[in-house]
Motif scaffolding. Structure first.
Motif, PDB file in Angstrom:
ATOM      1  N   MET A 429      25.614  -7.120  69.993  1.00  0.00           N
ATOM      2  CA  MET A 429      26.278  -7.215  69.740  1.00  0.00           C
ATOM      3  C   MET A 429      27.831  -8.031  69.490  1.00  0.00           C
ATOM      4  SD  MET A 429      26.833  -8.674  74.544  1.00  0.00           S
ATOM      5  CE  MET A 429      25.331  -7.886  75.249  1.00  0.00           C
ATOM      6  N   LEU A 430      27.016  -9.029  68.941  1.00  0.00           N
ATOM      7  CA  LEU A 430      28.598  -9.336  69.048  1.00  0.00           C
ATOM      8  C   LEU A 430      28.619  -8.462  66.434  1.00  0.00           C
ATOM      9  CD1 LEU A 430      27.732 -12.458  70.773  1.00  0.00           C
ATOM     10  CD2 LEU A 430      29.198 -11.296  71.167  1.00  0.00           C
ATOM     11  N   ALA A 431      28.699  -8.645  66.847  1.00  0.00           N
ATOM     12  CA  ALA A 431      28.539  -8.087  65.616  1.00  0.00           C
ATOM     13  C   ALA A 431      30.158  -8.009  65.577  1.00  0.00           C
ATOM     14  CB  ALA A 431      27.868  -6.795  64.656  1.00  0.00           C
ATOM     15  N   GLY A 432      30.842  -8.599  64.032  1.00  0.00           N
ATOM     16  CA  GLY A 432      32.471  -8.361  63.986  1.00  0.00           C
ATOM     17  C   GLY A 432      33.464  -9.247  65.064  1.00  0.00           C
ATOM     18  N   VAL A 433      32.587  -9.647  65.569  1.00  0.00           N
ATOM     19  CA  VAL A 433      33.236 -10.243  66.720  1.00  0.00           C
ATOM     20  C   VAL A 433      33.595 -11.510  65.917  1.00  0.00           C
ATOM     21  CG1 VAL A 433      33.093 -11.308  69.248  1.00  0.00           C
ATOM     22  CG2 VAL A 433      32.507  -9.572  68.909  1.00  0.00           C
ATOM     23  N   ASP A 435      36.231 -14.564  67.214  1.00  0.00           N
ATOM     24  CA  ASP A 435      37.166 -14.900  68.501  1.00  0.00           C
ATOM     25  C   ASP A 435      37.041 -14.669  70.002  1.00  0.00           C
ATOM     26  OD1 ASP A 435      39.107 -12.854  68.371  1.00  0.00           O
ATOM     27  OD2 ASP A 435      40.317 -13.662  66.930  1.00  0.00           O
ATOM     28  N   GLU A 436      37.805 -14.972  71.045  1.00  0.00           N
ATOM     29  CA  GLU A 436      37.635 -15.445  72.350  1.00  0.00           C
ATOM     30  C   GLU A 436      37.952 -14.000  72.329  1.00  0.00           C
ATOM     31  OE1 GLU A 436      36.318 -15.789  76.176  1.00  0.00           O
ATOM     32  OE2 GLU A 436      35.858 -16.934  75.406  1.00  0.00           O
ATOM     33  N   ALA A 437      39.628 -13.278  71.997  1.00  0.00           N
ATOM     34  CA  ALA A 437      40.180 -12.260  71.738  1.00  0.00           C
ATOM     35  C   ALA A 437      39.405 -11.221  71.692  1.00  0.00           C
ATOM     36  CB  ALA A 437      41.632 -12.281  70.990  1.00  0.00           C
ATOM     37  N   ALA A 438      38.497 -11.024  70.418  1.00  0.00           N
ATOM     38  CA  ALA A 438      37.455  -9.889  70.505  1.00  0.00           C
ATOM     39  C   ALA A 438      37.039  -9.472  71.031  1.00  0.00           C
ATOM     40  CB  ALA A 438      36.398 -10.397  69.148  1.00  0.00           C
ATOM     41  N   LEU A 439      36.391 -10.190  72.214  1.00  0.00           N
ATOM     42  CA  LEU A 439      35.464  -9.860  73.097  1.00  0.00           C
ATOM     43  C   LEU A 439      35.630  -8.955  74.542  1.00  0.00           C
ATOM     44  CD1 LEU A 439      34.048 -13.276  74.268  1.00  0.00           C
ATOM     45  CD2 LEU A 439      33.067 -11.730  72.762  1.00  0.00           C
ATOM     46  N   GLY A 440      37.229  -9.368  74.278  1.00  0.00           N
ATOM     47  CA  GLY A 440      38.631  -8.080  75.164  1.00  0.00           C
ATOM     48  C   GLY A 440      38.734  -8.963  76.809  1.00  0.00           C
ATOM     49  N   ALA A 441      38.427  -7.716  77.505  1.00  0.00           N
ATOM     50  CA  ALA A 441      39.469  -8.676  78.913  1.00  0.00           C
ATOM     51  C   ALA A 441      38.032  -9.176  79.314  1.00  0.00           C
ATOM     52  CB  ALA A 441      40.173  -7.871  80.175  1.00  0.00           C
TER      53      ALA A 441
END
Length: 496
Positions: A429-433, A435-441
């Motif tokens: 699910m979090l591949a490539g995430v 930082d917080e901003a990359a999680l989206g809103a």
């Protein structure tokens, strides 16, 4: 998703997306069968998300001499602990002797039998309360007489979902918000019309409609030999009654028992046993709330009132009617009824009566054994040692530490929630995430766009309620305004 009448029929059409239907879909798909499961609402949208959230043998069933069911459930408890360590965790239970209508020796003997029926178990065996068990006894009004035993806690709706996900990963077609409208036997097949406008054919049909099992039989123009008794079980959630991660099994004056269990930083209390006429009667009443509050108030120093309730859920359990006079005494065992067989030439129908979360996998194994001759296959145990999606974890605490080290921006509470919910799937699910901003809103309750899209694309979540109440359980902590805001954000994300 395939539309229209299949040139090649499905091997198995399953109606019902609760624990039994999803477990049967998983078992069948892993045996190489072509499977279609339809659920008119959401996966685990009714009974399978309204349980007491326990994987247990059913200690109280010993009082009704249901030894076979208890032994089976305890064996399944061991398998499930190994197969889904992210959503199932061991839980110690305190059983106070104060206010007990059962003598000390009877409970001690029952606990010995409970441990013995479980065979070789990984959980600590039962024992008497000790003077040093102040963490267990301090919250109670009474003294230190009583017992401690082991069972396990589960995220019931996610266990149901993981069965569906494993089935889909092995070729099963899972359709939510799709109902079985009608079905007829013709030319050795079931020909069915679905609410999405499609017509499908299948070599066998499974009626896993839970509380609606007889209604589906009526729709098919058939009558089941077995009967179902509909029994409502309600639970309430109150602010935390005590510190610690243990639970209590409390004996009531009417010889029933209720549980007090840690849940989402609060305390879950349940359950009731109220006979009802319709599945739609799964609504908690003021009398049930008072009964549960009065029950814990007899035992705990900290008192609660109906006004303290911060959440509740009710479900109607389709219990196999064994003729017991009281709802509390009705067996939690199941009956699999087969109509039609290979020799008769009629396409088989398997109807499921009763069952419980803990025994869903074993029920599925028996269901395929019953269907195997008609389907021309050899059924074999295939899921007994199989890990559920996300369950490839040797040590959960070590896994959680790695999650927090890899994605520190998740925070303590959210990382724990997501690690428990997704287990080893979290890396995907979090591949490539980074930082917080990359999680989206943040849609609310800590659910971000990345997680919401995973629920939509991988877990069949259609509505905000699917996400808040069954996929994540964060809905309990949201105010009405926050829930409305989440729904607006979810709908915007779901729109093309």
């Amino acid at each position: 998703m395939t539309e229209g009448l299949m040139a090649e029929p499905y091997d198995l059409l399953i109606a019902g997306g609760g624990i039994n239907g999803c477990a049967i879909a998983r078992e069948a798909a892993l045996l190489g069968l072509r499977v279609l499961l339809v659920e008119r609402d959401d996966i685990a949208s009714h009974t399978s998300s309204a349980s007491t959230k326990l994987i247990h043998g059913g200690l109280r069933y010993l009082e009704y001499y249901d030894f076979r069911l208890v032994a089976e459930a305890l064996r399944e408890r061991e398998r499930l602990l190994r197969a889904a360590p992210h959503i199932i965790r061991p839980l110690r239970f305190v059983l106070p002797q104060e206010n007990s209508l059962r003598p000390w020796w009877m409970i001690r003997l029952g606990l010995y039998l409970y441990d013995w029926l479980g065979g070789k178990i990984s959980l600590p065996r039962s024992r008497g309360l000790r003077r040093t068990d102040t963490a267990y006894t301090a919250p109670l009004k009474g003294g230190s007489s009583g017992f401690v035993y082991s069972d396990a806690q589960v995220d019931d709706s996610r266990l149901t979902l993981l069965n569906a996900m494993d089935a889909a990963a092995n070729g099963a077609d899972i359709r939510t918000c799709v109902a079985l409208e009608s079905a007829q036997r013709r030319d050795g097949l079931w020909h069915a019309t679905l609410s999405d406008g499609s017509d499908v054919a299948a070599r066998a049909l499974v009626n896993a409609a839970g509380p609606w099992v007889h209604l589906l039989l009526d729709r098919l123009g058939l009558a089941g030999r077995a009967n179902v008794r509909l029994v409502k079980g309600s639970h309430i959630v109150v602010p935390k009654l005590y510190d610690g991660d243990h639970a209590y099994m409390l004996q009531m004056p009417d010889r029933r028992i209720i549980f007090a269990i840690p849940w989402q930083g609060a305390t879950e209390i349940g359950t009731t046993d109220i006979p009802v006429e319709r599945p739609e009667d799964a609504v908690i009443t003021d009398d049930e709330i008072r009964y549960l509050c009065d029950g814990v108030n007899q035992h705990f120093v900290r008192q609660v009132a109906p006004g303290d309730v911060i959440g509740s859920w009710s479900g109607v359990r389709p219990l196999y009617d064994d003729g017991a006079s009281e709802a509390k005494a009705v067996t939690r065992d199941y009956v699999l009824e087969l109509d039609g067989a290979k020799d008769s030439g009629a396409a088989p129908l398997l109807s499921v009566f009763g069952g419980k979360i803990t025994t869903g996998r074993h029920l599925a194994e028996e269901a395929l054994a019953k269907l195997a001759p008609a389907l021309g296959i050899t059924a074999r145990p295939i899921t007994r040692a199989r890990v559920f999606p996300g369950g490839a974890i040797d040590d959960f605490d070590a896994f959680l530490a790695r999650v927090r080290a890899t994605w520190p921006f998740l925070g303590e509470a959210r990382s724990a929630r997501m690690a428990h919910a997704y287990g080893s799937m979290l890396g995907e699910m979090l591949a490539g995430v980074g930082d917080e901003a990359a999680l989206g809103a943040n849609l609310g309750g800590g659910i971000t766009e990345v997680e919401a899209r995973w629920m939509m694309t991988r877990e069949w979540a259609r509505t905000a309620d699917d996400a808040l109440d069954r996929r994540s359980k964060v809905g309990l902590a949201l105010t009405p305004d926050q829930r409305t805001a989440f729904t607006t954000a979810w709908n915007g994300l779901a729109s093309p």
